[in-house]
Motif scaffolding. Structure first.
Motif, PDB file in Angstrom:
ATOM      1  N   ILE A  17     -15.032  53.829 -30.333  1.00 42.56           N
ATOM      2  CA  ILE A  17     -13.755  54.123 -29.689  1.00 42.56           C
ATOM      3  C   ILE A  17     -13.870  55.543 -29.167  1.00 42.56           C
ATOM      4  N   LEU A  18     -13.919  55.674 -27.849  1.00 44.76           N
ATOM      5  CA  LEU A  18     -14.069  57.009 -27.279  1.00 44.76           C
ATOM      6  C   LEU A  18     -12.747  57.754 -27.347  1.00 44.76           C
ATOM      7  N   GLU A  19     -11.668  57.073 -26.919  1.00 47.64           N
ATOM      8  CA  GLU A  19     -10.352  57.684 -27.120  1.00 47.64           C
ATOM      9  C   GLU A  19      -9.267  56.637 -27.231  1.00 47.64           C
ATOM     10  N   GLU A  20      -8.169  57.053 -27.839  1.00 50.24           N
ATOM     11  CA  GLU A  20      -7.041  56.166 -28.076  1.00 50.24           C
ATOM     12  C   GLU A  20      -5.774  56.949 -27.808  1.00 50.24           C
ATOM     13  N   GLY A  21      -4.809  56.315 -27.114  1.00 51.62           N
ATOM     14  CA  GLY A  21      -3.581  57.065 -26.851  1.00 51.62           C
ATOM     15  C   GLY A  21      -2.559  56.237 -26.092  1.00 51.62           C
ATOM     16  N   LEU A  22      -1.458  56.869 -25.733  1.00 50.83           N
ATOM     17  CA  LEU A  22      -0.419  56.194 -24.965  1.00 50.83           C
ATOM     18  C   LEU A  22      -0.950  55.892 -23.566  1.00 50.83           C
ATOM     19  N   PRO A  23      -0.419  54.849 -22.921  1.00 49.33           N
ATOM     20  CA  PRO A  23      -0.908  54.493 -21.587  1.00 49.33           C
ATOM     21  C   PRO A  23      -0.864  55.671 -20.609  1.00 49.33           C
ATOM     22  N   GLU A  24       0.263  56.418 -20.607  1.00 49.38           N
ATOM     23  CA  GLU A  24       0.382  57.539 -19.654  1.00 49.38           C
ATOM     24  C   GLU A  24      -0.750  58.548 -19.861  1.00 49.38           C
ATOM     25  N   GLN A  25      -1.016  58.813 -21.137  1.00 49.54           N
ATOM     26  CA  GLN A  25      -2.038  59.806 -21.437  1.00 49.54           C
ATOM     27  C   GLN A  25      -3.421  59.319 -20.980  1.00 49.54           C
ATOM     28  N   ILE A  26      -3.758  58.063 -21.328  1.00 45.86           N
ATOM     29  CA  ILE A  26      -5.086  57.537 -20.991  1.00 45.86           C
ATOM     30  C   ILE A  26      -5.254  57.444 -19.471  1.00 45.86           C
ATOM     31  N   PHE A  27      -4.218  56.937 -18.793  1.00 50.36           N
ATOM     32  CA  PHE A  27      -4.367  56.710 -17.353  1.00 50.36           C
ATOM     33  C   PHE A  27      -4.235  58.008 -16.537  1.00 50.36           C
ATOM     34  N   ASN A  28      -3.316  58.888 -16.964  1.00 45.87           N
ATOM     35  CA  ASN A  28      -3.064  60.076 -16.146  1.00 45.87           C
ATOM     36  C   ASN A  28      -3.830  61.305 -16.600  1.00 45.87           C
ATOM     37  N   ASN A  29      -4.166  61.313 -17.895  1.00 44.03           N
ATOM     38  CA  ASN A  29      -4.711  62.536 -18.430  1.00 44.03           C
ATOM     39  C   ASN A  29      -5.802  62.268 -19.465  1.00 44.03           C
ATOM     40  N   PRO A  30      -6.844  61.495 -19.093  1.00 46.93           N
ATOM     41  CA  PRO A  30      -7.854  61.147 -20.095  1.00 46.93           C
ATOM     42  C   PRO A  30      -8.597  62.376 -20.597  1.00 46.93           C
ATOM     43  N   LYS A  31      -8.978  62.323 -21.885  1.00 46.46           N
ATOM     44  CA  LYS A  31      -9.653  63.468 -22.500  1.00 46.46           C
ATOM     45  C   LYS A  31     -11.092  63.576 -22.024  1.00 46.46           C
ATOM     46  N   TYR A  32     -11.699  62.401 -21.778  1.00 45.48           N
ATOM     47  CA  TYR A  32     -13.133  62.414 -21.484  1.00 45.48           C
ATOM     48  C   TYR A  32     -13.403  62.044 -20.030  1.00 45.48           C
ATOM     49  N   LYS A  33     -14.464  62.605 -19.500  1.00 45.15           N
ATOM     50  CA  LYS A  33     -14.899  62.268 -18.143  1.00 45.15           C
ATOM     51  C   LYS A  33     -15.259  60.796 -18.038  1.00 45.15           C
ATOM     52  N   ARG A  34     -15.884  60.273 -19.118  1.00 46.13           N
ATOM     53  CA  ARG A  34     -16.321  58.874 -19.162  1.00 46.13           C
ATOM     54  C   ARG A  34     -15.131  57.937 -18.917  1.00 46.13           C
ATOM     55  N   THR A  35     -14.011  58.237 -19.566  1.00 50.30           N
ATOM     56  CA  THR A  35     -12.802  57.419 -19.408  1.00 50.30           C
ATOM     57  C   THR A  35     -12.306  57.496 -17.967  1.00 50.30           C
ATOM     58  N   ALA A  36     -12.234  58.710 -17.448  1.00 50.75           N
ATOM     59  CA  ALA A  36     -11.742  58.905 -16.085  1.00 50.75           C
ATOM     60  C   ALA A  36     -12.615  58.156 -15.086  1.00 50.75           C
ATOM     61  N   LYS A  37     -13.929  58.218 -15.318  1.00 49.05           N
ATOM     62  CA  LYS A  37     -14.866  57.565 -14.413  1.00 49.05           C
ATOM     63  C   LYS A  37     -14.666  56.044 -14.431  1.00 49.05           C
ATOM     64  N   PHE A  38     -14.505  55.484 -15.640  1.00 54.84           N
ATOM     65  CA  PHE A  38     -14.277  54.035 -15.778  1.00 54.84           C
ATOM     66  C   PHE A  38     -12.995  53.635 -15.063  1.00 54.84           C
ATOM     67  N   LEU A  39     -11.929  54.400 -15.287  1.00 53.83           N
ATOM     68  CA  LEU A  39     -10.636  54.059 -14.694  1.00 53.83           C
ATOM     69  C   LEU A  39     -10.664  54.184 -13.180  1.00 53.83           C
ATOM     70  N   SER A  40     -11.390  55.159 -12.671  1.00 54.38           N
ATOM     71  CA  SER A  40     -11.433  55.329 -11.213  1.00 54.38           C
ATOM     72  C   SER A  40     -12.189  54.176 -10.561  1.00 54.38           C
ATOM     73  N   LYS A  41     -13.134  53.621 -11.284  1.00 49.31           N
ATOM     74  CA  LYS A  41     -13.895  52.501 -10.730  1.00 49.31           C
ATOM     75  C   LYS A  41     -13.097  51.210 -10.719  1.00 49.31           C
ATOM     76  N   ILE A  42     -12.282  51.031 -11.769  1.00 49.27           N
ATOM     77  CA  ILE A  42     -11.674  49.713 -11.957  1.00 49.27           C
ATOM     78  C   ILE A  42     -10.312  49.611 -11.290  1.00 49.27           C
ATOM     79  N   THR A  43      -9.632  50.744 -11.075  1.00 52.48           N
ATOM     80  CA  THR A  43      -8.294  50.663 -10.477  1.00 52.48           C
ATOM     81  C   THR A  43      -8.305  50.973  -8.982  1.00 52.48           C
TER      82      THR A  43
END
Lengths: 218, 244
Positions: B218-244
């Motif tokens: 589990i790289l990170e866990e949090g509220l939807p707003e936090q994960i989608f708008n303000n992810p802690k890790y670059k890895r998360t941001a990169k995944f989200l930018s690819k899929i959305t």
């Protein structure tokens, strides 16, 4: 006497013989069915010991000629004090032999049921036994009908071999008749025709069963 | 504070030499909709299958309410009966009608009377909008309808928790909506659920909490707003930018 008059005159005896053949086939296929299901389950779901035992049984019966098995039962076993009347020996031999073949057909059909069916059954809390009983076997029976029909027909025809251990089934009755009047060709033409008719009827019955229990939409 | 329904602690799982889950811990509260996202092959589906032990775990503990279900003497069938599972490929029982698919659990596992099981099953089928299909067979239904039947099958067991394993991934695009709608309603009614999905709009609008898994962790866990708008890790941001 022309051919048709002759055929008519021997038909009562031949029909008696066919009844013995049918009786033998019906009982033997039932024994094979009753033993074949647990054998197939042993091969698919059994632990190492059960798997090995069931595999040895199946390979032994499929790997040796039926006639050898019948001779061992009828002529061999008396030497160690076990004696069966001809019909019983024939029934045991055909039944045990058919069990091995049916087990393999059942195994194939069980393995043709999609893996997801067992997983889904376990996911709602069914034990493995309940899943087999309510989910796997009902689908297996539908899938196995074509190859099982084949086994039934083969068994009926193979049952003619038991004339070798003195059972008065159709072929054996035919040989008695032919030995008296030497009209061998005609006698066995009639016998072939009787087998053919029985096989056709059985095939049609199983076809209609298959259609009746077909899963809608599949 | 809501009651904890499920607690997973330090879970490990390998297939042969490949380690798929490498020490995962999280909790699910009553009424919570937890959504697990992340790249393919990071152990999301395996994690779900480990929770009700359709896959055997190697190490770690799992509690359902206050029962440790990873102990060896636990009757796992009884545990599975109270954890619903919705598969990517539906896995409806092909030889049974829609009604029988749903009531076979209550009847054969819960040993309920036929009338009672039928009543419950019809209610659940109406709830997923299939009250008029109860006598059809699965092969006569669309993928979306089949998946809704499988949700009803899970609901009829009155589960404490339902696990959804990519429930819309095998569906034609135009059929995804009807399944998501059912799931959104379940979440609104307070059904406790864990959903593995690639439907980011669903995750954003329905999840109480999002887990981002990558490489068996589990790289990170949090509220939807936090994960989608303000992810802690670059890895998360990169995944989200690819899929959305």
């Amino acid at each position: 006497m022309n051919f048709f008059e002759f055929a008519w005159s021997i038909s009562p005896k031949l029909l008696q013989g066919s009844l013995i053949s049918l009786e033998l086939t019906a009982l033997a296929i039932s024994i094979g069915l009753i033993l074949g299901i647990p054998l197939s389950l042993g091969r698919v779901y059994g632990n190492k010991i059960i798997y090995t035992v069931t595999t040895i049984y199946i390979e032994a019966f499929r790997g040796t000629p039926l006639l050898t098995q019948l001779f061992i039962l009828y002529f061999g076993l008396p030497s160690i004090g076990i004696m069966f009347p001809p019909f019983t020996a024939a029934l045991i031999g055909l039944g045990l032999n058919s069990a091995a073949y049916q087990a393999e057909y059942f195994r194939g059909a069980i393995q043709a049921v999609k893996d997801g069916q067992m997983v889904a059954a376990r996911s709602i809390g069914m034990s493995k036994i309940k899943a087999i009983r309510y989910i796997i076997l009902p689908q297996m029976f539908r899938l196995v009908i074509p190859s099982w029909s084949n086994e039934l027909v083969l068994l009926l025809k193979a049952s003619s071999i038991v004339y070798m251990i003195q059972v008065s089934e159709l072929v054996s009755v035919g040989r008695q008749i032919a030995s008296r009047n030497f009209r061998t060709f005609e006698v066995f033409l009639v016998i072939a025709f009787i087998y053919f008719v029985i096989v056709e009827v059985l095939n049609r019955i199983l076809h209609s069963v298959e259609r009746k229990i077909k899963i809608p939409g599949l | 504070m809501a009651q904890t329904i499920l607690k997973v602690e330090n879970l490990y799982k390998s297939y042969g030499k490949t380690e798929v889950i490498k020490g995962v811990s999280f909790e699910v509260k009553k009424g919570e909709a937890k959504v697990i996202i992340g790249p393919s092959g990071t152990g999301k589906s395996t994690l779900l299958r480990c929770i009700n032990q359709l896959d055997q775990i190697d190490k770690g503990q799992i509690w359902l309410e206050d029962i440790e279900i990873t102990k060896s003497h636990i009757d796992i069938n009884q545990i599975r009966a109270s954890i619903g599972f919705v598969f990517q490929s539906f896995n409806l029982f092909t030889h049974l009608t829609v009604l029988d698919n749903v009531r076979i659990g209550p009847m054969r596992v819960r040993e309920m009377k036929e009338e009672e099981a039928t009543k419950i099953s019809i209610e659940e089928l109406k709830r997923v909008g299939l009250g008029d299909k109860i006598h059809n067979y699965p092969a006569q239904l669309s993928g979306g309808q089949q998946q809704r039947v499988s949700i009803a099958r899970a609901l009829a067991m009155n589960p404490k928790l339902i696990l959804f394993d990519e429930p819309t991934s095998a569906l034609d695009p135009e059929l995804i909506g009807e399944v998501l709608e059912v799931m959104i309603n379940l979440a609104k009614e307070g059904t406790t659920m864990i959903v593995v999905t690639h439907e980011m709009d669903f995750a954003r609008s329905v999840a109480n909490d999002i887990i981002f898994m990558d490489g068996g962790f589990i790289l990170e866990e949090g509220l939807p707003e936090q994960i989608f708008n303000n992810p802690k890790y670059k890895r998360t941001a990169k995944f989200l930018s690819k899929i959305t």
